[in-house]
Design a protein around this motif. Structure first.
Motif, mmCIF file in Angstrom:
data_model
loop_
_atom_site.group_PDB
_atom_site.id
_atom_site.type_symbol
_atom_site.label_atom_id
_atom_site.label_comp_id
_atom_site.label_asym_id
_atom_site.label_seq_id
_atom_site.Cartn_x
_atom_site.Cartn_y
_atom_site.Cartn_z
ATOM 1 N N ARG A 50 11.676 2.203 -9.086
ATOM 2 C CA ARG A 50 10.457 2.768 -8.516
ATOM 3 C C ARG A 50 10.831 3.687 -7.362
ATOM 4 O O ARG A 50 11.700 3.394 -6.555
ATOM 5 C CB ARG A 50 9.525 1.658 -8.005
ATOM 6 C CG ARG A 50 8.954 0.793 -9.118
ATOM 7 C CD ARG A 50 8.005 -0.255 -8.538
ATOM 8 N NE ARG A 50 6.865 0.356 -7.869
ATOM 9 C CZ ARG A 50 5.751 0.724 -8.482
ATOM 10 N NH1 ARG A 50 5.639 0.555 -9.781
ATOM 11 N NH2 ARG A 50 4.757 1.265 -7.810
ATOM 12 N N ALA A 51 10.165 4.830 -7.292
ATOM 13 C CA ALA A 51 10.468 5.790 -6.236
ATOM 14 C C ALA A 51 10.019 5.273 -4.883
ATOM 15 O O ALA A 51 10.599 5.596 -3.867
ATOM 16 C CB ALA A 51 9.789 7.123 -6.528
ATOM 17 N N ALA A 56 4.810 0.938 0.556
ATOM 18 C CA ALA A 56 4.731 2.373 0.824
ATOM 19 C C ALA A 56 3.742 3.053 -0.118
ATOM 20 O O ALA A 56 2.972 3.931 0.286
ATOM 21 C CB ALA A 56 6.110 3.004 0.705
ATOM 22 N N ALA A 57 3.746 2.651 -1.379
ATOM 23 C CA ALA A 57 2.816 3.236 -2.349
ATOM 24 C C ALA A 57 1.372 2.924 -1.969
ATOM 25 O O ALA A 57 0.494 3.792 -2.025
ATOM 26 C CB ALA A 57 3.115 2.717 -3.746
ATOM 27 N N GLN A 58 1.114 1.670 -1.552
ATOM 28 C CA GLN A 58 -0.247 1.296 -1.192
ATOM 29 C C GLN A 58 -0.689 1.988 0.096
ATOM 30 O O GLN A 58 -1.865 2.307 0.264
ATOM 31 C CB GLN A 58 -0.367 -0.223 -1.057
ATOM 32 C CG GLN A 58 -0.021 -1.000 -2.317
ATOM 33 C CD GLN A 58 -0.772 -0.494 -3.539
ATOM 34 O OE1 GLN A 58 -1.897 -0.037 -3.450
ATOM 35 N NE2 GLN A 58 -0.122 -0.566 -4.698
ATOM 36 N N ALA A 62 -3.990 4.132 0.469
ATOM 37 C CA ALA A 62 -4.968 3.873 1.518
ATOM 38 C C ALA A 62 -5.272 5.144 2.306
ATOM 39 O O ALA A 62 -6.437 5.433 2.631
ATOM 40 C CB ALA A 62 -4.460 2.776 2.454
ATOM 41 N N ALA A 63 -4.235 5.913 2.620
ATOM 42 C CA ALA A 63 -4.450 7.164 3.352
ATOM 43 C C ALA A 63 -5.284 8.133 2.525
ATOM 44 O O ALA A 63 -6.186 8.811 3.051
ATOM 45 C CB ALA A 63 -3.106 7.788 3.718
ATOM 46 N N LEU A 64 -5.002 8.225 1.227
ATOM 47 C CA LEU A 64 -5.772 9.115 0.366
ATOM 48 C C LEU A 64 -7.223 8.643 0.262
ATOM 49 O O LEU A 64 -8.153 9.459 0.215
ATOM 50 C CB LEU A 64 -5.137 9.182 -1.019
ATOM 51 C CG LEU A 64 -5.814 10.126 -2.014
ATOM 52 C CD1 LEU A 64 -5.885 11.535 -1.459
ATOM 53 C CD2 LEU A 64 -5.071 10.108 -3.352
ATOM 54 N N ARG A 172 -2.818 -11.615 4.542
ATOM 55 C CA ARG A 172 -2.646 -12.521 3.402
ATOM 56 C C ARG A 172 -2.966 -11.878 2.062
ATOM 57 O O ARG A 172 -2.417 -12.270 1.041
ATOM 58 C CB ARG A 172 -3.537 -13.762 3.581
ATOM 59 C CG ARG A 172 -3.187 -14.600 4.806
ATOM 60 C CD ARG A 172 -3.953 -15.914 4.764
ATOM 61 N NE ARG A 172 -3.704 -16.728 5.952
ATOM 62 C CZ ARG A 172 -4.556 -16.902 6.942
ATOM 63 N NH1 ARG A 172 -5.732 -16.327 6.887
ATOM 64 N NH2 ARG A 172 -4.267 -17.652 7.985
ATOM 65 N N ALA A 173 -3.863 -10.906 2.034
ATOM 66 C CA ALA A 173 -4.263 -10.303 0.763
ATOM 67 C C ALA A 173 -3.242 -9.269 0.308
ATOM 68 O O ALA A 173 -2.536 -8.665 1.116
ATOM 69 C CB ALA A 173 -5.635 -9.651 0.899
ATOM 70 N N GLY A 174 -3.183 -9.044 -1.006
ATOM 71 C CA GLY A 174 -2.296 -8.022 -1.542
ATOM 72 C C GLY A 174 -2.769 -6.632 -1.168
ATOM 73 O O GLY A 174 -3.971 -6.357 -1.107
ATOM 74 N N ASP A 175 -1.796 -5.729 -0.919
ATOM 75 C CA ASP A 175 -2.153 -4.375 -0.505
ATOM 76 C C ASP A 175 -3.002 -3.661 -1.550
ATOM 77 O O ASP A 175 -3.958 -2.962 -1.226
ATOM 78 C CB ASP A 175 -0.888 -3.561 -0.242
ATOM 79 C CG ASP A 175 -0.122 -4.072 0.978
ATOM 80 O OD1 ASP A 175 -0.772 -4.671 1.848
ATOM 81 O OD2 ASP A 175 1.104 -3.857 1.040
ATOM 82 N N GLY A 176 -2.660 -3.832 -2.815
ATOM 83 C CA GLY A 176 -3.417 -3.158 -3.863
ATOM 84 C C GLY A 176 -4.860 -3.624 -3.923
ATOM 85 O O GLY A 176 -5.782 -2.828 -4.082
ATOM 86 N N ALA A 177 -5.077 -4.934 -3.791
ATOM 87 C CA ALA A 177 -6.433 -5.469 -3.808
ATOM 88 C C ALA A 177 -7.233 -4.958 -2.621
ATOM 89 O O ALA A 177 -8.429 -4.663 -2.738
ATOM 90 C CB ALA A 177 -6.393 -6.996 -3.803
ATOM 91 N N LEU A 178 -6.600 -4.833 -1.464
ATOM 92 C CA LEU A 178 -7.298 -4.325 -0.287
ATOM 93 C C LEU A 178 -7.699 -2.869 -0.462
ATOM 94 O O LEU A 178 -8.798 -2.467 -0.063
ATOM 95 C CB LEU A 178 -6.414 -4.465 0.953
ATOM 96 C CG LEU A 178 -6.371 -5.831 1.628
ATOM 97 C CD1 LEU A 178 -5.431 -5.791 2.817
ATOM 98 C CD2 LEU A 178 -7.764 -6.259 2.078
#
Length: 395
Positions: A50-51, A56-58, A62-64, A172-178
Motif C-alpha cells: 500500500r502506498a 495516513a489514508a484516512q 478526512a481532510a477532503l 477507540r473507533a476505527g478511522d474509516g468508520a469515523l
C-alpha cells in the motif's frame, strides 16, 4: 448528480443556487479522489504494498471531507446569506429572535397571527422549541448582514458539536468508520442542501450525535446536556432523549439521575419563560399548530405513507396519527423489554424509530431523512467506542 439535477430542475430558487455551486464542489472532490486512486496504484504497484498507511489514508479522506463540506454547504450558505436568499424557516427563526429580544417570547398568539395578511400567517407560526429563537438573536441585535443570518450560526453550532463528538470517539473507533460518520452528517447531499438553504435541523442532529458520543464514552451528564439542548431546539431530539434514557437506565442510578435531570430539565427550563410571558401563544405554536389546529396548515407534504393516508382516505389524518401512535408504543415497549446495551444500539433504535415516524407523519419532508441516515452511519464508531466494550487487562 444530485446537485446537478437540483440546479437544473428545482422549482425553488435557493435550491437551484445551492445546486449550481455544489455541483462544482462535488465534481472537484470527485477529481481529487480519482487522483488519489491513480497515485495509489502508481506508487503501490512497484512494491506490491500500500502506498499509504491506513491512518495516513484516512487523514487524507478526512481532510477532503472537510474541504468538500466547505465547498458544498458553507460556500453556498454564505452566498445565499449575502443575497438574502433562503427557505421560509430562516425568516421564521430570525423573526422569532426579534420577538424574543423585544417581548421575551418568540411566539405570537392566535389573535396576533389572525391579524396578519393571509400570505404572512404561516410565517407567524414558530413550530420549534424556544431555544431555536436564539439563532435569530444576532440579526435582531446587529442588523441584516450576512454573518447574522441564522444559517451561519446553525453551521457554527453544527461544526463545533460534530468536532467534539468525533474527537471523543477517535481514540477507540476505527478511522474509516469515523470518516464515514462525518461524511453522513456533512457532505451527504441532503445534509449539505439542508444547511445551505434552511439549516435548522443540522444543529439538532449534531447535538444528538454529540449526546450519543458522550453516552458511548461514559459521560451521562454531558449526554444529558447535549440532548437536552437539542430538545430545547426541536421535537426531533426528544425520541433520542427517550432512547438514551432507556440506555442510561441500564447503567445504574449514577448514570440515570444526572442524565435525566439534564435531558428532561433543559427543555422544560427553556419553555417556561415563554409560557410565563404568554401561555396562549406557546400553546398555539407548540401544540395547536403541530396537531393541525392552527389558522394555517403545515406546508410539509412529501409523499410518504402518512401523508398519502392523511390526504387520500376519509378521516385519513386520524388514521395516520393512529398508526404513528401504534409505532411509537411498539418502539416504547421494545425499549422497556430490551433496552439498548451500548450507544451503537441506541443509535440503531433512533434510526429505525425516526424512519418509522417520518414515514407515518401526516406532514413530513424528505429532508428529515438526514436524521436516520446519520444515526445508521454513526452506529459502528459508537459501538466501537462504548466504554463498556473496552477490555481491561486482568479482568
Amino acid at each position: 448528480m444530485f446537485a446537478l439535477v437540483t440546479a437544473a430542475g428545482s422549482t425553488l430558487g435557493p435550491h437551484r443556487v445551492w445546486g449550481g455551486i455544489a455541483t462544482v464542489g462535488y465534481a472537484a472532490a470527485t477529481l481529487c479522489v480519482l487522483v488519489q486512486l491513480v497515485l495509489h496504484r502508481v506508487f503501490a504497484a512497484p512494491t506490491g504494498r500500500r502506498a499509504l498507511t491506513g491512518r495516513a489514508a484516512q487523514t487524507g479522506r478526512a481532510a477532503l471531507t472537510a474541504l468538500t463540506w466547505a465547498a458544498t454547504a458553507l460556500l453556498p450558505l454564505i452566498v445565499e446569506a449575502a443575497r438574502g436568499q433562503g427557505q421560509e424557516e430562516v425568516t421564521v427563526v430570525e423573526r422569532a429572535g426579534q420577538r424574543l429580544v423585544e417581548t421575551g417570547t418568540p411566539y405570537l398568539d392566535r389573535t396576533a397571527i389572525a391579524a396578519l395578511p393571509d400570505h404572512e400567517r404561516l410565517l407567524g407560526y414558530v413550530p420549534y422549541q424556544p431555544g431555536m429563537a436564539l439563532f435569530g438573536v444576532p440579526r435582531a441585535l446587529a442588523g441584516a448582514v450576512w454573518w447574522t443570518d441564522a444559517r451561519v450560526w446553525f453551521a457554527l453550532v453544527t461544526a463545533v458539536a460534530l468536532a467534539i463528538a468525533l474527537a471523543m470517539l477517535a481514540p477507540r473507533a476505527g478511522d474509516g468508520a469515523l470518516v464515514r460518520a462525518a461524511q453522513a452528517a456533512t457532505v451527504l447531499p441532503v445534509c449539505a442542501l439542508t444547511l445551505a438553504v434552511g439549516g435548522d435541523d443540522l444543529p439538532v442532529l449534531a447535538l444528538c450525535l454529540l449526546a450519543l458520543a458522550c453516552a458511548a464514552t461514559d459521560r451521562p451528564l454531558a449526554a444529558g446536556v447535549a440532548v437536552g439542548l437539542a430538545g430545547a431546539l426541536k421535537l426531533f431530539a426528544w425520541p433520542v432523549a427517550l432512547v438514551l434514557l432507556a440506555y442510561a437506565a441500564t447503567r445504574g442510578r449514577r448514570a440515570l439521575v444526572p442524565y435525566t435531570v439534564a435531558a428532561l430539565g433543559l427543555p422544560v427550563v427553556a419553555v417556561l419563560p415563554a409560557v410565563a410571558v404568554n401561555s396562549g401563544a406557546a400553546v398555539e405554536n407548540l401544540v395547536r399548530f403541530p396537531l393541525g389546529h392552527g389558522l394555517v396548515g403545515s406546508p410539509a407534504a412529501s409523499p410518504f405513507p402518512g401523508h398519502l393516508i392523511a390526504t387520500a382516505l376519509p378521516a385519513g389524518r386520524t388514521v395516520a396519527a393512529g398508526l404513528l401512535v401504534v409505532a411509537g408504543l411498539a418502539i416504547g415497549w421494545s425499549l422497556l423489554r430490551r433496552p439498548p446495551r451500548d450507544a451503537g444500539g441506541a443509535a440503531l433504535v433512533c434510526a429505525y424509530g425516526l424512519a418509522a415516524a417520518i414515514a407515518l407523519m401526516p406532514a413530513t419532508r424528505f429532508g428529515y431523512l438526514l436524521y436516520p441516515i446519520a444515526y445508521l452511519a454513526w452506529w459502528r464508531p459508537l459501538r466501537d467506542s462504548d466504554a463498556r466494550s473496552v477490555v481491561v487487562p486482568g479482568r
